[in-house]
Enzyme design. Structure first.
Site, PDB file in Angstrom:
ATOM      1  N   SER A 180       3.596  -4.706   6.395  1.00 13.56           N
ATOM      2  CA  SER A 180       5.001  -4.391   6.639  1.00 13.56           C
ATOM      3  C   SER A 180       5.549  -5.250   7.778  1.00 13.56           C
ATOM      4  O   SER A 180       5.526  -6.480   7.690  1.00 13.56           O
ATOM      5  CB  SER A 180       5.141  -2.887   6.921  1.00 13.56           C
ATOM      6  OG  SER A 180       6.484  -2.480   6.900  1.00 13.56           O
ATOM      7  N   ASP A 193       7.290   0.187  -4.041  1.00 14.78           N
ATOM      8  CA  ASP A 193       7.450   0.238  -2.584  1.00 14.78           C
ATOM      9  C   ASP A 193       8.894   0.598  -2.252  1.00 14.78           C
ATOM     10  O   ASP A 193       9.817  -0.157  -2.566  1.00 14.78           O
ATOM     11  CB  ASP A 193       7.094  -1.123  -1.978  1.00 14.78           C
ATOM     12  CG  ASP A 193       7.006  -1.080  -0.460  1.00 14.78           C
ATOM     13  OD1 ASP A 193       7.707  -0.269   0.164  1.00 14.78           O
ATOM     14  OD2 ASP A 193       6.234  -1.871   0.109  1.00 14.78           O
ATOM     15  N   HIS A 208       4.386   2.240  -0.307  1.00 18.55           N
ATOM     16  CA  HIS A 208       4.441   1.280   0.802  1.00 18.55           C
ATOM     17  C   HIS A 208       3.131   1.139   1.569  1.00 18.55           C
ATOM     18  O   HIS A 208       2.871   0.087   2.138  1.00 18.55           O
ATOM     19  CB  HIS A 208       5.554   1.702   1.772  1.00 18.55           C
ATOM     20  CG  HIS A 208       5.753   0.761   2.917  1.00 18.55           C
ATOM     21  ND1 HIS A 208       6.120  -0.558   2.744  1.00 18.55           N
ATOM     22  CD2 HIS A 208       5.614   0.931   4.266  1.00 18.55           C
ATOM     23  CE1 HIS A 208       6.214  -1.154   3.922  1.00 18.55           C
ATOM     24  NE2 HIS A 208       5.911  -0.271   4.854  1.00 18.55           N
TER      25      HIS A 208
END
Length: 414
Positions: free
Chosen positions: A246, A333, A372
């Site tokens: 991320s 995601d 995610h």
């Protein structure tokens, strides 16, 4: 004389009697009339009472509706005022936007002692602290391969540092925003990587967890560089892979670009749920949905990010990276849209810096539900990671691994 008065007296008596009888009948008539009027009045009142009660109830209901409407209108105006005020507040105070990007003030899970990783089930992990700069201290966890967990019991920091020189590869993990190095999904990933025989070194950037300092893109990158150099000084010739997740992918590409520029690249770069740059990610983030079509969105929300010195330009960095690249991204995601990861791959694949290295893109089907931060659950992950040492020798072809999981060799463009 007496005879004359007698008739007169009798006449007077008759008149009195007649007058008394007439007055009595008049009084009786008057009483009857009063009773009749009273009865009529009472009857009229009884009929009017329900109508009056109904009117009063209707007035109260209308009053309540009017009061409710006034309250709703006040709430609506307050919400609308807040909705309009927030963009101006962010524009005037760019630091707010920086806080929202880093989310370093969100420490989850709460009430854990980062000095005791064994409380999180990592009983073969050592916690220690490094000092990249003056007045900056970062907390580090070093997890040795799971096969050593018995030997690791009760060992000190020196033993863990010496263990880096073993024949096991090392993964430097750079986590995303919010939380700490003790986040649940992060701990689970450490366990998976450790079970596969890797050393896992992770840390909290300055301003996160128990690390001391003020967060910034430059500072986060320098922290990562310091830890990488610390690892290389102790690992000898063992492979060192850099894994960013991320927001950590932005730190990872910043770091690897700098390493490649000084000609000390890592053995591979792994990007999990990456974005192209922080402006595109901020525009695509779910939190920006309510403002996405707000007039002047870029000026209000995106320009303050740039003015704060936050770029995390993965799309630019990959053009200057010269080492094998592995991109992992789940199609479902909700935080970093899948199309940003694919777009980054499409930028990296034809880059001249990768002409001697392989770029691998692995999408995970939405049916798998990895979203995610749950790619670590994939049963295919061990097989994928075992390919890392062979990235330079993989055939130029496509390969299908799983009915709902595709492994794509993008360099098959030739």
């Amino acid at each position: 004389m007496r005879k004359r008065t007698e008739p007169v007296a009798l006449e007077h008596e008759r008149c009195a009697a007649s007058s008394s009888s007439s007055s009595g009948s008049a009084a009786a008539a008057l009483d009857a009339d009063c009773r009749l009027k009273q009865n009529l009045r009472l009857t009229g009142t009884g009929a009017a009472e329900p109508r009056c009660a109904a009117d009063a109830g209707m007035k109260r209901a209308l009053g309540r509706r009017k009061s409710l409407w006034l309250r709703l209108r006040k709430i609506l105006f307050c919400v609308l005022g807040l909705y309009i005020a927030i963009p101006f507040l962010i524009k005037l105070c760019p630091g707010i936007q920086a806080k929202l990007i880093f989310l370093n003030f969100v420490r989850v899970p709460y009430f854990i002692d980062l000095k005791k990783p064994q409380d999180q089930g990592l009983n073969h992990t050592c916690n220690y602290y490094l000092q990249p700069e003056e007045d900056v201290t970062i907390g580090v966890w070093h997890t040795v391969p799971a096969v050593w967990w018995k030997n690791a019991q009760g060992k000190d920091q020196m033993w863990y540092e010496d263990a880096l020189a073993s024949s096991h590869a090392i993964i430097l993990y750079l986590h995303g925003n919010a939380g700490t190095r003790g986040g649940d999904h992060r701990v689970e990933l450490y366990k998976v990587l450790s079970s596969l025989g890797y050393h896992v070194v992770t840390f909290d950037y300055r301003g996160w967890g128990d690390s001391v300092g003020t967060p910034s893109e430059r500072g986060m990158t320098y922290d990562a560089l310091h830890v990488f150099d610390w690892i290389k000084a102790r690992s000898g010739d063992n492979p060192v892979y850099i894994w960013g997740h991320s927001l950590g992918t932005g730190v990872a590409t910043n770091l690897v670009r700098r390493l490649c520029e000084r000609e000390t690249p890592p053995d591979a770069l792994i990007l999990e749920s990456p974005f192209t740059n922080i402006r595109e990610e901020a525009k695509s983030h779910p939190f920006s949905v309510i403002y996405r079509y707000f007039p002047g969105f870029d000026w209000f929300f995106l320009d303050p990010i740039t003015s704060s010195g936050i770029k995390f330009a993965n799309d630019e960095n990959v053009k200057h990276i010269s080492c094998p690249l592995l991109i992992l991204h789940a199609e479902d995601d909700p935080v970093v849209p899948f199309q940003l990861g694919r777009k980054l791959y499409s930028i990296a694949a034809p880059a001249r810096s990768f002409r001697d290295f392989k770029v691998q893109f692995v999408p995970f089907h939405s049916d798998l539900g990895y979203r995610h931060k749950y790619i670590y659950k994939s049963p295919e992950l061990p097989r994928i990671l075992r390919l890392l040492p062979r990235l330079a020798y993989l055939p130029v072809r496509g390969h299908r691994l799983h009915p709902t999981f595709w492994l794509v060799w993008p360099w098959a463009r030739c």
